[in-house]
Every structure is written in structure tokens, then in C-alpha cells.
Design a protein around this motif. Structure first.
Motif, PDB file in Angstrom:
ATOM      1  N   VAL A 146       0.789  -1.033  -0.129  1.00 29.82           N
ATOM      2  CA  VAL A 146      -0.189  -0.151   0.020  1.00 29.82           C
ATOM      3  C   VAL A 146       0.859   1.353  -0.008  1.00 29.82           C
ATOM      4  CG1 VAL A 146      -1.686   1.284   1.302  1.00 29.82           C
ATOM      5  CG2 VAL A 146      -1.981  -1.098   1.218  1.00 29.82           C
ATOM      6  N   GLU A 147       1.891   1.206   0.767  1.00 27.74           N
ATOM      7  CA  GLU A 147       2.805   2.440   1.023  1.00 27.74           C
ATOM      8  C   GLU A 147       3.636   2.464  -0.325  1.00 27.74           C
ATOM      9  OE1 GLU A 147       5.969   4.400   3.765  1.00 27.74           O
ATOM     10  OE2 GLU A 147       5.183   2.619   4.454  1.00 27.74           O
ATOM     11  N   ALA A 148       4.141   1.525  -0.920  1.00 24.69           N
ATOM     12  CA  ALA A 148       4.789   1.451  -1.956  1.00 24.69           C
ATOM     13  C   ALA A 148       4.110   2.115  -3.142  1.00 24.69           C
ATOM     14  CB  ALA A 148       5.340  -0.123  -2.260  1.00 24.69           C
ATOM     15  N   ASN A 149       2.878   1.819  -3.175  1.00 27.25           N
ATOM     16  CA  ASN A 149       1.969   2.318  -4.076  1.00 27.25           C
ATOM     17  C   ASN A 149       1.387   3.803  -4.130  1.00 27.25           C
ATOM     18  OD1 ASN A 149       1.653   0.142  -6.648  1.00 27.25           O
ATOM     19  ND2 ASN A 149       2.035  -0.699  -4.891  1.00 27.25           N
ATOM     20  N   PHE A 150       1.103   4.119  -3.020  1.00 30.53           N
ATOM     21  CA  PHE A 150       0.435   5.293  -2.640  1.00 30.53           C
ATOM     22  C   PHE A 150       1.152   6.317  -1.900  1.00 30.53           C
ATOM     23  CE2 PHE A 150      -2.755   2.034  -3.232  1.00 30.53           C
ATOM     24  CZ  PHE A 150      -3.814   2.772  -3.960  1.00 30.53           C
ATOM     25  N   GLY A 151       2.326   6.013  -1.341  1.00 29.95           N
ATOM     26  CA  GLY A 151       3.078   6.841  -0.374  1.00 29.95           C
ATOM     27  C   GLY A 151       2.248   7.170   0.660  1.00 29.95           C
ATOM     28  N   GLU A 152       2.147   8.293   0.941  1.00 28.40           N
ATOM     29  CA  GLU A 152       1.438   8.768   2.264  1.00 28.40           C
ATOM     30  C   GLU A 152      -0.040   9.306   1.772  1.00 28.40           C
ATOM     31  OE1 GLU A 152       3.595  11.748   4.111  1.00 28.40           O
ATOM     32  OE2 GLU A 152       5.011  10.733   4.936  1.00 28.40           O
ATOM     33  N   ASN A 153      -0.584   9.021   0.391  1.00 23.39           N
ATOM     34  CA  ASN A 153      -1.814   9.577   0.105  1.00 23.39           C
ATOM     35  C   ASN A 153      -2.814   8.202   0.174  1.00 23.39           C
ATOM     36  OD1 ASN A 153      -0.453  12.132  -0.732  1.00 23.39           O
ATOM     37  ND2 ASN A 153       0.559  11.045  -2.521  1.00 23.39           N
ATOM     38  N   PHE A 154      -3.015   7.969   1.175  1.00 15.92           N
ATOM     39  CA  PHE A 154      -4.195   6.995   1.738  1.00 15.92           C
ATOM     40  C   PHE A 154      -4.562   7.141   2.941  1.00 15.92           C
ATOM     41  CE2 PHE A 154      -0.206   4.735   2.874  1.00 15.92           C
ATOM     42  CZ  PHE A 154      -0.867   4.038   4.020  1.00 15.92           C
ATOM     43  N   HIS A 155      -5.782   6.555   3.195  1.00 13.56           N
ATOM     44  CA  HIS A 155      -6.462   6.634   4.441  1.00 13.56           C
ATOM     45  C   HIS A 155      -7.545   5.414   4.424  1.00 13.56           C
ATOM     46  CE1 HIS A 155      -8.917   9.881   2.867  1.00 13.56           C
ATOM     47  NE2 HIS A 155      -9.789   9.548   3.572  1.00 13.56           N
ATOM     48  N   VAL A 156      -7.906   5.065   5.575  1.00 10.16           N
ATOM     49  CA  VAL A 156      -9.223   4.276   5.749  1.00 10.16           C
ATOM     50  C   VAL A 156     -10.058   4.870   6.928  1.00 10.16           C
ATOM     51  CG1 VAL A 156      -9.968   1.875   6.605  1.00 10.16           C
ATOM     52  CG2 VAL A 156      -8.142   2.197   4.814  1.00 10.16           C
ATOM     53  N   TRP A 157     -11.310   4.908   6.629  1.00 14.67           N
ATOM     54  CA  TRP A 157     -12.372   5.247   7.649  1.00 14.67           C
ATOM     55  C   TRP A 157     -13.020   4.074   8.246  1.00 14.67           C
ATOM     56  CZ3 TRP A 157     -12.998   9.614  10.407  1.00 14.67           C
ATOM     57  CH2 TRP A 157     -12.696  10.648   9.919  1.00 14.67           C
ATOM     58  N   VAL A 158     -13.188   3.716   9.560  1.00 16.58           N
ATOM     59  CA  VAL A 158     -13.913   2.676   9.901  1.00 16.58           C
ATOM     60  C   VAL A 158     -14.920   3.452  10.830  1.00 16.58           C
ATOM     61  CG1 VAL A 158     -14.051   0.506  11.443  1.00 16.58           C
ATOM     62  CG2 VAL A 158     -12.085   1.117  10.007  1.00 16.58           C
ATOM     63  N   ALA A 159     -16.214   2.972  10.544  1.00 24.05           N
ATOM     64  CA  ALA A 159     -17.325   3.771  11.138  1.00 24.05           C
ATOM     65  C   ALA A 159     -18.308   2.549  11.492  1.00 24.05           C
ATOM     66  CB  ALA A 159     -17.966   4.817  10.319  1.00 24.05           C
TER      67      ALA A 159
END
Length: 732
Positions: A146-159
Motif C-alpha cells: 500500500v505504501e509502495a504504491n500510494f506513498g502517504e496519499n491514503f487512509h481508511v475510515w472505519v465507522a
């Protein structure tokens, strides 16, 4: 790993809890027993925030019910759990809540536990209450892809729910947590909600914005592991694997609290938790009782710096008696004489007790003793020269207090005390001020700023002994105190000498005598340079007190006169072929006390002017001068003189209360118009321009200047003058 925290609180002793209602399960003879409890919480994993630092037991509620469901006791914090609890024999139930039931958090967790138990007459019942997590736990992990492909441009919301509304999540309207790295969060699902939703959002450098979402059925007490990875099968997609784990493993137990009996302290006839008013001569002593469940191993008592071992017999100290009723009880009595010896004011008594089962007690009951309070260093200020006397009045028959103060064996000054709250009366003795006249000051025609001095017999000063007293409704009490010694002046005896290289050009820079112990020290200096390297030297002169003094001797070089001089500050010369000198006055100095004068041992030879230039002629006497001043300068004041002089830089602390660098708070001066009869000790009174200001920390606050020629800055004076000085000291 299991972590155990011992928390010692006693849950026994009659009268601290209401007895349980009579039931069929309660013994007919009304016997009682004791309860000890363990309270523990399961560990749900480390959170993304400070979950590992969160202590759910800081948010503790314990309820004890009888067999019929009647609530006997409710404790809402550790501190509120009583020191003593004793239960009738019978059946009971304990319910424990720990933590906080918040909608969603990376740190706050919520646990509950319940246990039924029987109390047997004369016995101790150990009860362990296992508290399990009530949250729905969401752990999110990201595969390295995930980091290899998105760098720091990702997140996950859990609700909480079946879908994630990112806008509602961001605004806090939805119970949701945002993960930007591996972490664990805790949810309290709303009633009717049985799902956790997740939503991945990321920006890929090739495939652009990628969103994937889903939900999973969820329930309390279960952890759900969301594992995200970049899809190998379908590049540009995200894979999410979800698994659930029931949190039941006993090895997951983390925070454990153990309730064990501790020693207790109570007042005999009074509430030990409340400060007790005490009137010597009327109260007749005071008693404290120590009780333990297990035999006493250590018992100490201290007050006012005195420590007493309470296990050293019936009278371990004069005025202290101990009655040992059994191995588990002591009664300590302090006599009236013992308490009265501490004087008036509030005293903290410190008890330390240990039993042989690791139980401890540290208690600090307070006594408020009627009477005159002993003066401490915190009660006086030696710069403002004031002291505040205090008396604690807890005797209702005393309606007024009159205070007195004097220097030892002097005349009394008296002030009526003023109520200052909490039963205290106070009176502040401060100096009175009067206009002053300096006989050393030149005639000014009324243009000089006013100067002041403290009125003799008022205020207090360093290194003095004072007596004080109070009349409390006809009862006299008294005491005495000696103020601190005051301040010292560095190298006051002129015993330290070294050399240093004066800053300057080819005509002036050289290694010269230096009135400090090392070249790196900055306090005293002089105008010594390559052309005039003996204006100030260390010499043994007949009649001086130490091994040497500061010998000030003028010199005329190429017809240019330079006065012998010594001053606090720094000196340097101009660069190149310049012969201009810059005397920069002032050293940073910390005052613990305001001085009344400067004392100095001096020997002066005063003659007629030999080198006239400026305000004097050869018909005039060349006066020598010593002065001191206390300043609030932002920088040293620089005086410029040499082959030519700069009169605009000259200054006289007796004529001006400020310079461009800041205020002159006070000064003292002595001008010698005739020679002394050998060595004499002179006292230079300090005259104050400002009666309230104190030198600010870090500023150039002390100037002492000694010169064979008072007008030497004008390159005017007598080469025959001499001035020897040593033993500078403050007079208080």
C-alpha cells in the motif's frame, strides 16, 4: 504479557458500610467477614493513539449488592472507596465498570465485570472480578504494497454502520475513526447497529483516485482485523481481508488492581481529615490512633523537622507518648507542651506506617496552632527591607493582635494587626524614607534630582538580629530571627591578580596586570595598556590588611596624563595607531539584599595638579575619588578618553539619575580633597534616587570606580597622587 498493579485499599471495619438486609442466606448470629477483591481488565491491543497509556481504572465504578439485589455501596473512583468495610455473613454480588463508553476512540476503552461471592463469619473472602472489554475493536493493518504504491496519499475510515459517509465522519456526526497507519480503535456501537463499515481512499501515481468500501457484521467484545493490500491480480485495486477474533484469551489480561488491607489513621474524638484548631494551654494535647489488619512493622511520626520512631517504647520522645493496645493498634498522644513549642500557625504532622503484609500508610493531618507564627526567610524581603509578622488566632476570646519589632535590644516599633483571612492576623514592617543631603555632592543650584535614605530604626536589613512579639488579647508571645548575611563583592580584598592582553592596536595592545584571578574573569579592570601598564597593580603597601592591595598610580606619557584607576567593567583601546581608550562601566550583579553603604579600606595621597587640561589648573588640588552606584542599565556605559577626550561620554552618578543606558537606582561617593592619614576605613552611604526599584536580572547593575584623579577623564591631574584600596564590602 500480563501486567499487575498493586493498589492497596482496605475494605473492612465496622460502621463504614451499611449492613446487608437480613435474608435467608445471612447467618442468624449476625457474624461478619471481610472482603478482598481483584479487579482486572482484558487488553484489546495497542491503539493508534496513546491507548497503551490509557488507564481504564482511572474511570472506575464499583457496586456491591446484597442477595436480594439491594445496592449497598457505590464507589465512583479509587479515592472514594472507603478505608474500611465489613459485611455481614451472606451472599453478595459485585459489579465493576472501568473505562469510558465513548462512540469511537483510539484510546478510551470500556470494560465490565461481575462476580457473586459468599462472606463467611470471621473469614476473609477473596473475590477476583474479571472485567472484559465491551467495545467492538477494529484493528487496521496495511501491507507494505500500500505504501509502495500510494506513498502517504491514503487512509481508511472505519465507522459504526453499513457505510461510511466521509463528510459526516470528518465533522464528528458519525462514530468513525480515520487510520493513516496501522492501529487499533474502539467503538461503542449504537443500539440497533450491528455492522462496522470501512472505506479506503487513496491516490495512485498511475491509476489516480482509488476508493474501495464494504462492511462486516460486528458485535461487542470482538476484534475485527482489516488487512489492506495492493491487488496483484488486478493492478489498481485494493484487496481487504477481514477476520474476527473473540477477545477471551486470559493471557490478554492487562491492568490488574488488587484490593488489600492497609493501615489506617484516625483522630481520637475528631475527624482526622479536617485541619484541627489547637489552643495551647486550653486543648490539653491531642491523640491519634493507628490500626492495621496485620501486625505493625514500622511506625514513624514527624513534625517541624523532628522525627520520632513510635515503636521505641511508651515515651519515644519528650512530650510524645504511645500506647500499644496490641500488635495491630497504637494510640499516639502529643502533649500540650510538645505542640506549644512549635509556635503558632499550621503544622503538618506526617505519619508513616508499614505492616508485615506490605500494607502502608502515609498520612499528613494538620494542626492549626493558636499563636504567634515563627518568622521564616519567606516572610521577609531584604531588598525591600520589609518583614511580615503573622499570628494564627483560633481562640474566639481573642479579638485583636498587636505586633512589635525591633533590632535586638533596640526600641520597639508597634503595629496593629490586620485580619488577612483563614484566622490569620498580619502586620508588615517596612522602612520609612526621608529626604537626604549628600555632602560630597557639588553645589547644584537645585537642579539635581532628589535623593533619599531609609530612616534609622525602620525596616530590616541583612546580617542583623531582630526581636518580634505579639499581644494576643493580653497574652504576650515573642521570638527572634537573624537575617541572611547579604552579598559579597568579588575579589574584595584585591588578593587575586593575573594578566591579560588588553584589546587595542599596535600602540596599546599588550599583556598587562589584571585585578581578577584569570583573564577569562570579568569583574574588575583598569585602564592599563601598553603605554600605561601600571595604572593599577597589585602591591603590598605598609598597613594594608591582606598580602596586597590595588595600587593606583597615574602616569603621563608623551605629555598625556592618565589617572590611576580601578573599576568594575571592561576596558579596550582603539585599533591601529589609535590611543583612545574606552572604559566600559558596569558588571552584572545579583542582589539578595539592599545595602545601606559601601565600606572600603583606603589610603589616599592628594596633591596639586601637575598636568592641566580641562576644568583644573596647576593652582588646583587634584582630588581623588571613589564611588559606587547600583543601576538598571541595558548595557555598560562607555567613557571615551585618550590623546583627546569626549566630554559627552563623561558621567557623574551624584548629578544624574539616569543615562542613555537606563536608570541609576542609587549611589555613594567620596571625593578626597586632601590626603588621608595613612590607611583609613571609609563608609560611603548610599543615596537612593528610586526607593522601590530593584536591579533587574541580567543587567549591568554594579559600578564601583576608584581614581587617583576625579577629573582624570579630561587628561587632567597630578602624577604625584596615589590611591590604594582594598576590602570592599557592603554595609547593611
Amino acid at each position: 504479557m500480563k501486567r499487575k498493579i498493586i493498589y492497596a485499599l482496605l475494605l473492612l471495619a465496622a460502621g463504614a458500610a451499611a449492613p446487608s438486609c437480613s435474608t435467608d442466606e445471612t447467618t442468624a448470629d449476625g457474624g461478619t467477614g471481610y472482603l478482598t477483591m481483584n479487579i482486572s481488565t482484558t487488553r484489546a491491543g495497542e491503539g493508534s493513539g496513546d491507548a497503551s497509556e490509557y488507564d481504564p481504572l482511572e474511570h472506575l465504578v464499583v457496586r456491591i449488592y446484597n442477595a436480594e439485589g439491594g445496592l449497598l455501596r457505590k464507589y465512583t473512583s479509587r479515592d472514594l472507596i472507603p478505608d474500611a468495610l465489613e459485611l455481614l455473613a451472606g451472599k453478595y454480588r459485585v459489579n465493576v465498570e472501568a473505562g469510558e463508553a465513548v462512540a469511537a476512540s483510539f484510546t478510551q476503552r470500556y470494560y465490565t465485570g461481575e462476580e457473586s461471592f459468599d462472606v463467611t463469619a470471621g473469614g476473609t473472602t477473596p473475590v477476583e472480578v474479571r472485567c472484559t472489554i465491551q467495545n467492538t475493536v477494529a484493528e487496521v493493518t496495511f501491507d507494505p504494497t500500500v505504501e509502495a504504491n500510494f506513498g502517504e496519499n491514503f487512509h481508511v475510515w472505519v465507522a459504526a454502520g453499513t457505510e461510511v459517509d466521509e463528510s459526516a465522519a470528518e465533522s464528528g456526526k458519525l462514530a468513525a475513526l480515520k487510520y493513516t497507519a496501522d492501529g487499533t480503535g474502539y467503538f461503542t456501537l449504537p443500539e440497533g447497529t450491528d455492522h462496522l463499515a470501512w472505506r479506503f481512499t487513496g491516490t495512485h501515481s498511475t491509476h489516480g483516485n482509488i476508493v474501495k468500501e464494504g462492511s462486516v457484521a460486528a458485535k461487542a467484545g470482538t476484534k475485527y482485523l482489516f488487512q489492506f493490500s495492493y491487488s496483484k491480480a488486478v493492478p489498481g485495486e485494493i484487496d481487504c481481508t477481514v477476520m474476527s477474533i473473540k477477545i477471551e484469551d486470559p493471557d490478554e489480561f492487562d491492568d490488574t488492581i488488587v484490593f488489600t488491607p492497609d493501615p489506617q489513621l484516625e483522630g481520637v474524638g475528631f475527624d482526622v481529615a479536617m485541619p484541627q484548631n489547637y489552643i495551647p494551654g486550653k486543648s490539653g494535647g491531642i491523640s491519634y490512633k493507628i490500626t492495621t489488619t496485620y501486625p505493625i512493622q514500622v511506625a514513624r511520626f514527624s513534625v517541624g523537622g523532628q522525627s520520632v520512631n513510635l515503636l521505641q517504647g511508651e515515651t519515644p520522645a519528650t512530650g510524645v507518648t504511645v500506647v500499644k493496645e496490641e500488635e495491630k493498634a497504637l494510640t499516639v498522644t502529643l502533649s500540650d507542651e510538645y505542640i506549644a513549642a512549635f509556635g503558632g500557625g499550621e503544622q503538618t504532622l506526617s505519619f508513616h506506617v508499614e505492616d508485615n503484609n506490605s500494607g502502608t500508610l502515609d498520612a499528613t493531618p494538620k494542626l492549626r496552632i493558636h499563636g504567634l507564627v515563627a518568622v521564616k526567610t519567606s516572610d521577609y524581603d531584604l531588598w525591600s527591607n520589609s518583614v511580615t509578622l503573622r499570628a494564627l488566632v483560633v481562640d474566639p476570646e481573642v479579638g485583636s493582635v498587636r505586633f512589635g519589632l525591633r533590632e535586638k535590644d533596640g526600641s520597639w516599633n508597634e503595629i496593629e494587626g490586620t485580619p488577612s483571612g483563614n484566622n490569620y492576623y498580619t502586620a508588615t514592617f517596612a522602612p520609612e524614607w526621608s529626604d537626604a543631603t549628600d555632602p560630597d555632592r557639588p553645589a547644584d543650584g537645585g537642579s539635581y534630582p532628589a535623593i533619599y535614605q531609609q530612616t534609622e530604626g525602620t525596616g530590616i536589613f541583612a546580617a542583623h538580629e531582630y526581636e518580634y512579639r505579639a499581644d494576643l488579647g493580653g497574652t504576650q508571645q515573642s521570638g527572634s530571627f537573624t537575617t541572611a548575611a547579604g552579598d559579597a563583592i568579588y575579589n574584595a580584598g584585591m588578593e587575586y591578580w593575573s594578566t591579560y592582553t588588553v584589546k587595542g592596536g599596535s600602540l596599546t595592545s599588550a599583556e598587562v596586570p589584571y585585578p581578577n584571578e584569570a583573564a577569562s574573569k570579568t569583574f574588575w579592570t583598569s585602564g592599563n595598556n601598553k603605554q600605561t601598564n601600571a595604572l593599577c597593580t597589585g602591591q603590598a603597601i605598609a598597613g594594608n590588611n591582606g598580602s596586597q592591595c590595588a595600587a593606583l598610580q597615574p602616569k603621563a606619557t608623551m605629555g598625556v596624563f592618565a589617572a590611576g584607576n580601578l573599576f568594575t567593567g571592561t576596558f579596550e583601546c582603539g585599533s591601529g595607531f589609535s590611543t583612545t581608550g574606552y572604559a566600559r562601566f558596569g558588571v552584572q550583579y545579583s542582589y539578595s539584599a539592599r545595602p545601606r553603604a559601601l565600606r572600603v579600606h583606603v589610603n589616599a595621597t592628594v596633591t596639586q595638579v601637575t598636568n592641566a587640561k580641562g576644568p583644573l589648573t596647576t593652582d588646583d588640588i587634584d582630588p581623588a575619588r571613589v564611588y559606587v552606584c547600583i543601576t538598571n542599565w541595558t548595557d555598560r556605559h562607555s567613557v571615551e578618553s585618550g590623546l583627546q577626550y569626549n566630554e559627552s561620554t563623561f558621567w557623574d552618578p551624584a548629578k544624574a539619575s539616569s543615562l542613555a543606558e537606563g536608570a541609576i537606582i542609587g549611589y555613594g561617593s567620596k571625593t578626597f580633597t586632601e590626603s588621608t592619614d595613612g590607611w583609613v576605613t571609609l563608609t560611603l552611604p548610599i543615596y537612593w534616587y528610586d526607593k522601590t526599584a530593584a536591579p533587574a536580572a541580567g543587567r549591568y547593575s554594579l559600578v564601583i570606580s576608584c581614581s587617583t584623579s576625579a577629573y582624570g577623564d579630561y587628561t587632567t591631574g597630578s602624577t604625584n597622587n596615589r590611591l590604594y584600596v582594598e576590602d570592599f564590602e557592603w554595609v547593611y
